[in-house]
Design a protein around this motif. Sequence first.
Motif, PDB file in Angstrom:
ATOM      1  N   ILE A 101       0.811  -1.228  -0.076  1.00 42.44           N
ATOM      2  CA  ILE A 101       0.037  -0.094  -0.004  1.00 42.44           C
ATOM      3  C   ILE A 101       0.779   1.104  -0.026  1.00 42.44           C
ATOM      4  CG2 ILE A 101      -0.185   0.507   2.446  1.00 42.44           C
ATOM      5  CD1 ILE A 101      -3.193   0.647   2.115  1.00 42.44           C
ATOM      6  N   ALA A 102       2.013   1.138   0.523  1.00 43.71           N
ATOM      7  CA  ALA A 102       2.849   2.440   0.605  1.00 43.71           C
ATOM      8  C   ALA A 102       3.824   2.506  -0.707  1.00 43.71           C
ATOM      9  CB  ALA A 102       3.850   2.359   1.711  1.00 43.71           C
ATOM     10  N   THR A 103       3.595   1.828  -1.583  1.00 38.48           N
ATOM     11  CA  THR A 103       4.392   1.760  -2.963  1.00 38.48           C
ATOM     12  C   THR A 103       4.064   3.037  -3.785  1.00 38.48           C
ATOM     13  OG1 THR A 103       4.444  -0.627  -3.070  1.00 38.48           O
ATOM     14  CG2 THR A 103       5.013   0.593  -5.009  1.00 38.48           C
ATOM     15  N   PRO A 104       5.156   3.848  -3.837  1.00 39.97           N
ATOM     16  CA  PRO A 104       4.819   5.205  -4.399  1.00 39.97           C
ATOM     17  C   PRO A 104       4.410   5.176  -5.767  1.00 39.97           C
ATOM     18  CG  PRO A 104       7.079   5.159  -4.089  1.00 39.97           C
ATOM     19  CD  PRO A 104       6.469   3.858  -3.415  1.00 39.97           C
ATOM     20  N   GLY A 105       3.611   6.110  -6.238  1.00 39.75           N
ATOM     21  CA  GLY A 105       3.394   6.170  -7.728  1.00 39.75           C
ATOM     22  C   GLY A 105       2.490   5.049  -8.486  1.00 39.75           C
ATOM     23  N   VAL A 106       2.091   4.115  -7.786  1.00 34.61           N
ATOM     24  CA  VAL A 106       1.507   3.001  -8.474  1.00 34.61           C
ATOM     25  C   VAL A 106      -0.106   3.226  -8.090  1.00 34.61           C
ATOM     26  CG1 VAL A 106       0.737   0.583  -8.297  1.00 34.61           C
ATOM     27  CG2 VAL A 106       3.254   1.347  -7.891  1.00 34.61           C
ATOM     28  N   GLU A 107      -0.871   3.502  -9.303  1.00 34.05           N
ATOM     29  CA  GLU A 107      -2.255   3.795  -9.139  1.00 34.05           C
ATOM     30  C   GLU A 107      -2.997   2.560  -8.790  1.00 34.05           C
ATOM     31  OE1 GLU A 107      -6.200   3.511 -10.696  1.00 34.05           O
ATOM     32  OE2 GLU A 107      -4.682   2.327 -11.503  1.00 34.05           O
ATOM     33  N   ILE A 108      -4.127   2.982  -8.017  1.00 34.62           N
ATOM     34  CA  ILE A 108      -4.893   2.154  -6.957  1.00 34.62           C
ATOM     35  C   ILE A 108      -5.317   0.812  -7.600  1.00 34.62           C
ATOM     36  CG2 ILE A 108      -7.062   3.183  -7.654  1.00 34.62           C
ATOM     37  CD1 ILE A 108      -7.532   2.804  -4.412  1.00 34.62           C
ATOM     38  N   ASN A 109      -5.935   0.793  -9.129  1.00 37.81           N
ATOM     39  CA  ASN A 109      -6.013  -0.376  -9.542  1.00 37.81           C
ATOM     40  C   ASN A 109      -5.031  -1.386 -10.013  1.00 37.81           C
ATOM     41  OD1 ASN A 109      -8.892  -0.234 -10.481  1.00 37.81           O
ATOM     42  ND2 ASN A 109      -8.239   1.938 -11.106  1.00 37.81           N
ATOM     43  N   LYS A 110      -3.585  -0.869 -10.086  1.00 40.09           N
ATOM     44  CA  LYS A 110      -2.699  -1.634 -10.499  1.00 40.09           C
ATOM     45  C   LYS A 110      -2.162  -2.152  -8.870  1.00 40.09           C
ATOM     46  CE  LYS A 110      -0.699   0.508 -14.367  1.00 40.09           C
ATOM     47  NZ  LYS A 110      -1.478   1.650 -14.643  1.00 40.09           N
ATOM     48  N   LEU A 111      -2.389  -1.253  -7.919  1.00 40.95           N
ATOM     49  CA  LEU A 111      -1.928  -1.709  -6.580  1.00 40.95           C
ATOM     50  C   LEU A 111      -2.690  -2.946  -5.981  1.00 40.95           C
ATOM     51  CD1 LEU A 111      -0.686   0.321  -3.683  1.00 40.95           C
ATOM     52  CD2 LEU A 111      -2.438  -1.291  -3.108  1.00 40.95           C
ATOM     53  N   PHE A 112      -3.848  -2.777  -6.436  1.00 38.75           N
ATOM     54  CA  PHE A 112      -4.493  -3.931  -6.108  1.00 38.75           C
ATOM     55  C   PHE A 112      -4.478  -5.360  -6.825  1.00 38.75           C
ATOM     56  CE2 PHE A 112      -7.364  -1.184  -3.583  1.00 38.75           C
ATOM     57  CZ  PHE A 112      -7.281  -1.605  -2.201  1.00 38.75           C
ATOM     58  N   ARG A 113      -3.886  -4.985  -8.109  1.00 40.71           N
ATOM     59  CA  ARG A 113      -3.605  -6.111  -8.764  1.00 40.71           C
ATOM     60  C   ARG A 113      -2.268  -6.886  -8.199  1.00 40.71           C
ATOM     61  NH1 ARG A 113      -5.675  -9.702 -12.723  1.00 40.71           N
ATOM     62  NH2 ARG A 113      -4.112 -10.791 -13.570  1.00 40.71           N
ATOM     63  N   THR A 141      -0.004 -18.221  -1.672  1.00 42.57           N
ATOM     64  CA  THR A 141      -1.070 -19.414  -1.468  1.00 42.57           C
ATOM     65  C   THR A 141      -0.912 -20.287  -2.736  1.00 42.57           C
ATOM     66  OG1 THR A 141      -2.802 -18.333  -2.395  1.00 42.57           O
ATOM     67  CG2 THR A 141      -2.543 -17.793  -0.233  1.00 42.57           C
ATOM     68  N   ALA A 142      -0.088 -20.349  -3.634  1.00 44.86           N
ATOM     69  CA  ALA A 142       0.217 -21.289  -4.557  1.00 44.86           C
ATOM     70  C   ALA A 142      -1.111 -21.395  -5.329  1.00 44.86           C
ATOM     71  CB  ALA A 142       0.554 -22.660  -4.213  1.00 44.86           C
ATOM     72  N   GLY A 143      -1.614 -19.993  -5.576  1.00 44.42           N
ATOM     73  CA  GLY A 143      -3.137 -19.898  -6.348  1.00 44.42           C
ATOM     74  C   GLY A 143      -4.158 -20.210  -5.677  1.00 44.42           C
ATOM     75  N   ARG A 144      -4.156 -20.771  -4.374  1.00 39.37           N
ATOM     76  CA  ARG A 144      -5.332 -21.127  -3.474  1.00 39.37           C
ATOM     77  C   ARG A 144      -6.358 -20.017  -3.310  1.00 39.37           C
ATOM     78  NH1 ARG A 144      -2.575 -23.794   1.249  1.00 39.37           N
ATOM     79  NH2 ARG A 144      -4.842 -24.434   1.882  1.00 39.37           N
ATOM     80  N   GLN A 145      -5.921 -18.884  -3.098  1.00 37.98           N
ATOM     81  CA  GLN A 145      -6.572 -17.797  -2.983  1.00 37.98           C
ATOM     82  C   GLN A 145      -6.363 -16.745  -3.918  1.00 37.98           C
ATOM     83  OE1 GLN A 145      -6.437 -16.363   1.041  1.00 37.98           O
ATOM     84  NE2 GLN A 145      -7.105 -14.321   0.488  1.00 37.98           N
ATOM     85  N   GLU A 146      -7.744 -16.195  -4.343  1.00 40.27           N
ATOM     86  CA  GLU A 146      -7.537 -14.989  -5.527  1.00 40.27           C
ATOM     87  C   GLU A 146      -8.207 -14.064  -4.933  1.00 40.27           C
ATOM     88  OE1 GLU A 146      -8.223 -14.012 -10.283  1.00 40.27           O
ATOM     89  OE2 GLU A 146      -8.836 -15.988  -9.236  1.00 40.27           O
ATOM     90  N   PRO A 147      -7.552 -12.748  -4.517  1.00 44.41           N
ATOM     91  CA  PRO A 147      -8.474 -11.587  -4.200  1.00 44.41           C
ATOM     92  C   PRO A 147      -8.968 -11.078  -5.510  1.00 44.41           C
ATOM     93  CG  PRO A 147      -6.310 -11.460  -3.220  1.00 44.41           C
ATOM     94  CD  PRO A 147      -6.082 -12.701  -4.065  1.00 44.41           C
ATOM     95  N   TYR A 148     -10.073 -10.315  -5.285  1.00 44.79           N
ATOM     96  CA  TYR A 148     -10.866  -9.948  -6.377  1.00 44.79           C
ATOM     97  C   TYR A 148     -11.372  -8.430  -6.123  1.00 44.79           C
ATOM     98  CZ  TYR A 148     -13.496 -10.452 -10.716  1.00 44.79           C
ATOM     99  OH  TYR A 148     -13.986 -10.285 -12.091  1.00 44.79           O
ATOM    100  N   THR A 149     -11.464  -7.631  -7.106  1.00 44.77           N
ATOM    101  CA  THR A 149     -11.873  -6.186  -7.021  1.00 44.77           C
ATOM    102  C   THR A 149     -12.920  -6.077  -7.845  1.00 44.77           C
ATOM    103  OG1 THR A 149      -9.702  -5.241  -6.430  1.00 44.77           O
ATOM    104  CG2 THR A 149     -11.189  -3.877  -7.423  1.00 44.77           C
ATOM    105  N   TYR A 150     -14.069  -5.427  -7.413  1.00 43.30           N
ATOM    106  CA  TYR A 150     -15.429  -5.188  -8.237  1.00 43.30           C
ATOM    107  C   TYR A 150     -15.463  -3.606  -8.264  1.00 43.30           C
ATOM    108  CZ  TYR A 150     -16.208  -9.973  -6.606  1.00 43.30           C
ATOM    109  OH  TYR A 150     -16.128 -11.269  -6.395  1.00 43.30           O
ATOM    110  N   GLY A 151     -15.973  -3.185  -8.939  1.00 43.13           N
ATOM    111  CA  GLY A 151     -16.187  -1.718  -9.200  1.00 43.13           C
ATOM    112  C   GLY A 151     -14.906  -1.264 -10.276  1.00 43.13           C
ATOM    113  N   SER A 152     -15.389   0.153 -10.425  1.00 44.63           N
ATOM    114  CA  SER A 152     -14.285   0.968 -11.359  1.00 44.63           C
ATOM    115  C   SER A 152     -14.168   2.314 -10.960  1.00 44.63           C
ATOM    116  CB  SER A 152     -14.792   0.709 -12.866  1.00 44.63           C
ATOM    117  OG  SER A 152     -16.118   1.296 -13.181  1.00 44.63           O
TER     118      SER A 152
END
Length: 483
Positions: free
Chosen positions: A438-450, A460-471
């Motif tokens: 979250i403190a990475t400078p200059g990374v736009e919020i959509n890229k940050l959550f990516r 997690t070896a792909g066992r858990q995938e966070p997901y962002t809804y909305g734009s």
Amino acid sequence: MLSDKGDHAAALADINRSIALINNDPYRASAYNNRALILKTMGEYEKAAADFGVAIKLAPKNAKYYANRGDAWRRTGNLERALQDQDRAIELYAGGPGIALGLTLRGETLRYMGEYDRALSDFNQAVRIEPDFAPALTGRGLTFERTGDLERAKSEFRMALSISENSGRGDLSKSARETAEARLAALSSGVPQPTILPVPSRAASTNSVPTPAVAIPVVAPAAAKATAAKQGRRAALIIGNSAYKSVRALENPGRDAEKIAGTLRAIGFDSVTVAIDVTREKMTEALRTFAAAADKSDWAMVYYAGHGIEVNGVNYLIPVDAKLASGRDALFEAMPLDQVMAAIDGAKKLKLVMLDACRDNPFANASTATSLTAAAAPAPASNEGDTRGAKTRSVGRGLGEVKVQGASLVVYAAKHGETALDGEGDYSPFAVAVVQRIATPGVEINKLFRLVRDDVMEATAGRQEPYTYGSLPGREDFFFVNR
């Protein structure tokens, strides 16, 4: 297909009838494979692996069935069995259609296992077969990143981004390009990359993974001040529910909440309110108070860690005093997500909700639990009589899909219908990824959550995938920390 519409019960009933009626082995194999795919969608990975196994016995030369079972084993945390099936799938593909994808999927498993040379070999072969296969290029970049070769990693990510969106593979290639774009932004920020612990070849628990200790990031006062000047006033409400009164306490949510709150303060949020182990009355009061603060803010953010459920298409956050003996009790004892969204609706620019929570009801006994879970979802055999409550926020499938309107984002720790794992350390893998990114400078919020999504996938070896809804509206970029 009924399953695509979310009606898993009806889909399973149809396939069960087909299995009972079909005598031809190849068709029966296909039916078992299809049933396994539905079970996998429902998060019933061990049951899915069993059905894929039946399909393999009926059609032992079908590479796809081995590949599918390998994916199911990976999702249980058993990378060794996943690798065995992926090896066999590649043998059966024999250089034919599907081999590049098979090599890429095996390369991912090998990277998760720390077998970086073997992973690179698979990605290299996949790229030789399909030079414009973005998932293999991104996979190769991620492997170089894990080995510390950041310049070669950036080169691979640039190559992945150069692939035309019309090159085929649809969502798979789109996802690979989004990862490549986010990783390039992070690697170009000039800050050290996060710590991600190696994943065991066999998970110690089906519901947890190793997580490292994390420190609240240090942000220069000048950077925090510049961010405040550009992004405006930012307010956050942080809720962590651990000490449930009717079920065994959760270990991590309270610590997750405190760490997230400290991080937001460090990056310059103007107001951060923390509420730990709140009753429904206290949660209502906290949201009412925060709504007034949100009305005066440009950003309004709510982070919640704890239990959550979906009942009849409505997502609820669970206060510590809830009992929930039946589905209807959620109306009176739980907090609907819509009420959380209403509390932040007055923010002028950005409304953000992060949920490290799950859907299944950990309060009711087996006779009433089905009213609170996905339609007719079979209970995992290994969970009968389970008492692991201290290390998992769920014994089943995660929150339901949410529809978001306006300049709003809702970020789930695990994609709808999936479960969020807890950490074997002091924090959940999602909270660790958020704090480290979250403190990475200059990374736009959509890229940050990516980046958060990709970090959790790696951890997690792909066992858990966070997901962002909305734009968010394209007229303005949003940053937690400006460059």
